[in-house]
Design a protein around this motif. Structure first.
Motif, short mmCIF file in Angstrom:
data_model
loop_
_atom_site.label_atom_id
_atom_site.label_comp_id
_atom_site.label_asym_id
_atom_site.label_seq_id
_atom_site.Cartn_x
_atom_site.Cartn_y
_atom_site.Cartn_z
N LYS A 250 -4.94 11.57 2.37
CA LYS A 250 -4.27 12.08 3.83
C LYS A 250 -4.83 13.99 3.95
CE LYS A 250 0.48 12.59 5.45
NZ LYS A 250 0.78 14.05 5.42
N ALA A 251 -4.60 14.07 2.99
CA ALA A 251 -5.06 15.37 3.52
C ALA A 251 -7.00 15.64 3.57
CB ALA A 251 -5.19 16.66 2.37
N ASN A 252 -7.32 15.33 3.29
CA ASN A 252 -9.10 15.12 3.52
C ASN A 252 -8.75 14.63 4.93
OD1 ASN A 252 -9.86 15.90 1.34
ND2 ASN A 252 -9.87 13.78 0.26
N TYR A 253 -8.23 13.42 5.75
CA TYR A 253 -8.93 13.39 6.80
C TYR A 253 -7.64 14.48 8.20
CZ TYR A 253 -5.96 10.62 11.07
OH TYR A 253 -6.27 11.09 12.32
N GLU A 254 -6.88 15.21 7.34
CA GLU A 254 -6.29 15.66 8.04
C GLU A 254 -6.98 17.28 8.33
OE1 GLU A 254 -2.10 16.81 6.37
OE2 GLU A 254 -1.49 14.60 7.34
N TYR A 255 -7.58 17.32 7.38
CA TYR A 255 -8.81 18.82 7.39
C TYR A 255 -9.47 18.55 8.06
CZ TYR A 255 -11.38 22.21 5.60
OH TYR A 255 -12.89 23.38 5.56
N LYS B 205 0.92 -1.23 -0.24
CA LYS B 205 -0.04 0.34 0.31
C LYS B 205 0.54 1.46 -0.47
CE LYS B 205 -3.61 -2.28 1.62
NZ LYS B 205 -3.51 -4.02 1.01
N ILE B 206 0.08 2.41 -0.41
CA ILE B 206 0.90 3.80 -0.33
C ILE B 206 0.71 4.73 -0.04
CG2 ILE B 206 2.34 3.52 -1.80
CD1 ILE B 206 0.65 4.78 -4.27
N ILE B 207 0.62 5.78 0.70
CA ILE B 207 -0.20 6.64 1.36
C ILE B 207 -0.71 7.27 -0.12
CG2 ILE B 207 -0.54 9.12 2.53
CD1 ILE B 207 1.60 7.64 4.40
N TYR C 235 -6.63 6.64 3.72
CA TYR C 235 -5.91 6.40 3.42
C TYR C 235 -5.26 5.62 2.93
CZ TYR C 235 -2.90 9.75 6.32
OH TYR C 235 -1.15 10.16 6.93
N PHE C 236 -5.13 4.82 2.27
CA PHE C 236 -3.79 4.02 1.59
C PHE C 236 -4.42 3.43 0.74
CE2 PHE C 236 -2.73 3.68 6.12
CZ PHE C 236 -1.56 3.62 5.88
N ASP C 237 -3.68 3.63 -1.31
CA ASP C 237 -4.13 2.81 -1.70
C ASP C 237 -3.30 1.59 -2.40
OD1 ASP C 237 -5.95 4.27 -3.06
OD2 ASP C 237 -4.08 5.53 -3.77
N ASP C 238 -3.89 0.61 -2.92
CA ASP C 238 -3.29 -0.13 -3.21
C ASP C 238 -2.33 -0.51 -4.00
OD1 ASP C 238 -4.43 -2.93 -0.69
OD2 ASP C 238 -6.34 -2.82 -2.73
N VAL C 239 -1.66 -0.80 -4.37
CA VAL C 239 -0.17 -0.43 -5.53
C VAL C 239 0.02 -1.76 -6.42
CG1 VAL C 239 2.46 -0.68 -5.74
CG2 VAL C 239 1.50 0.31 -4.01
N ALA C 240 -1.25 -3.43 -5.32
CA ALA C 240 -1.51 -4.23 -6.74
C ALA C 240 -2.46 -3.89 -7.84
CB ALA C 240 -2.07 -5.31 -5.42
N SER C 241 -1.91 -4.81 -8.62
CA SER C 241 -2.83 -4.47 -9.81
C SER C 241 -4.38 -5.16 -9.59
CB SER C 241 -2.28 -5.47 -11.11
OG SER C 241 -2.21 -6.64 -10.97
N ASP C 242 -5.46 -4.69 -10.45
CA ASP C 242 -6.86 -5.01 -10.56
C ASP C 242 -6.50 -6.97 -10.59
OD1 ASP C 242 -7.63 -3.03 -9.77
OD2 ASP C 242 -8.74 -2.93 -11.14
N ASP C 243 -5.71 -7.45 -11.58
CA ASP C 243 -5.89 -9.02 -11.74
C ASP C 243 -4.46 -9.51 -10.09
OD1 ASP C 243 -6.19 -8.60 -13.95
OD2 ASP C 243 -3.86 -8.53 -14.70
N LYS D 111 -14.10 15.43 23.81
CA LYS D 111 -12.44 15.27 23.65
C LYS D 111 -12.79 14.35 21.97
CE LYS D 111 -13.06 10.54 25.46
NZ LYS D 111 -13.34 9.18 26.67
N ILE D 112 -11.20 14.50 21.47
CA ILE D 112 -10.81 13.75 20.44
C ILE D 112 -10.24 12.81 20.19
CG2 ILE D 112 -9.23 15.29 19.80
CD1 ILE D 112 -10.19 15.30 16.86
N ARG D 113 -9.89 11.54 19.35
CA ARG D 113 -9.34 10.81 19.42
C ARG D 113 -8.98 10.45 17.74
NH1 ARG D 113 -8.39 5.21 17.97
NH2 ARG D 113 -7.37 4.34 19.45
N ALA D 114 -7.90 10.45 17.10
CA ALA D 114 -7.94 10.40 15.85
C ALA D 114 -6.61 9.28 15.74
CB ALA D 114 -7.53 12.09 15.48
N GLU D 115 -6.92 8.73 14.52
CA GLU D 115 -5.49 7.39 14.40
C GLU D 115 -5.39 7.02 12.89
OE1 GLU D 115 -4.29 2.77 16.46
OE2 GLU D 115 -6.27 4.04 17.07
N VAL D 116 -3.75 7.01 12.90
CA VAL D 116 -3.47 5.97 11.17
C VAL D 116 -3.45 5.37 11.50
CG1 VAL D 116 -2.49 6.50 9.60
CG2 VAL D 116 -3.18 8.09 9.68
N ARG D 117 -4.60 4.28 10.60
CA ARG D 117 -3.94 2.83 11.27
C ARG D 117 -2.93 1.86 10.34
NH1 ARG D 117 -9.51 0.69 13.72
NH2 ARG D 117 -10.61 1.15 11.22
N TYR D 118 -2.00 1.39 9.97
CA TYR D 118 -1.35 0.94 9.61
C TYR D 118 -1.65 -0.85 9.89
CZ TYR D 118 1.15 4.88 8.45
OH TYR D 118 1.94 6.09 8.17
#
Length: 189
Positions: free
Chosen positions: A58-63, A51-53, A137-145, A78-85
């Motif tokens: 990412k910009a939408n999440y931060e905004y 995966k790649i960011i 937040y992430f895109d797959d790098v893998a092809s559709d195949d 209260k707020i709790r925000a998390e990017v989950r790898y």
């Protein structure tokens, strides 16, 4: 003049609808998918793909995170925000004593939250309200195949699910002979 009132309780209609859905062929397929562990296995297999960011997500999440942070500060929440790898997504949980979008600026913030994220859920939380916001937040790098291969590997390793899917397709009027031939090894188990 009298007040104009519209009121309708859909609870019973929804209960009957859900009862019928539980016995449909689609429900059978879904139940087989759950029973055979398909969703878990497919999720695990997809998680292994690189995966790649995605910079837009990412910009939408931060905004949105910043809007929610402002709301938490303004209303004493209260707020709790998390990017989950581990799940390849991002979430924001905003808990507030109450929530109201009562002026044009607040309504615009709600629109921004909804338009820049993928899911917004409002739930009661103690004596307040919790917004649970889900973001890709992430895109797959893998092809559709490659993704198709993961799906096919996962489903063909579950003959009961494959049989239920083919039966559902057949009942919907699809010719399944091509699939039966293609997956004959998996179906013979």
């Amino acid at each position: 003049m009298e007040n104009i009132l519209y009121e309708h309780d859909y609870a019973e209609e929804r209960r009957i609808e859900l009862e019928k859905a539980d016995t449909s062929p689609s429900a059978l397929v879904f139940d087989r998918a759950v029973d055979t562990g398909f969703f878990h296995a497919y999720s695990v297999a997809m998680q292994k793909l690189p995966k790649i960011i995605n910079p837009v997500w990412k910009a939408n999440y931060e905004y949105v995170r910043d809007i929610c942070d402002h709301m938490a500060k303004k209303w004493g929440g209260k707020i709790r925000a998390e990017v989950r790898y581990d799940k390849w997504d991002a979430i924001i949980d905003l808990t507030l004593p109450f929530i109201e979008f009562g002026c044009p600026e607040e309504l615009e913030q709600l629109k921004e939250i909804a338009s820049r994220t993928d899911s917004v859920t409002f739930n009661p939380e103690g004596t307040g309200v919790r917004l649970h916001i889900f973001c890709y937040y992430f895109d797959d790098v893998a092809s559709d195949d490659e993704k198709d291969e993961v799906f096919l590997d996962t489903i063909t390793s579950r003959p009961a699910l494959l049989k239920a899917l083919l039966a559902e397709m057949e009942s919907a009027g699809y010719d399944t002979s091509e699939y039966e031939e293609r997956f004959s090894d998996a179906l013979s188990e």
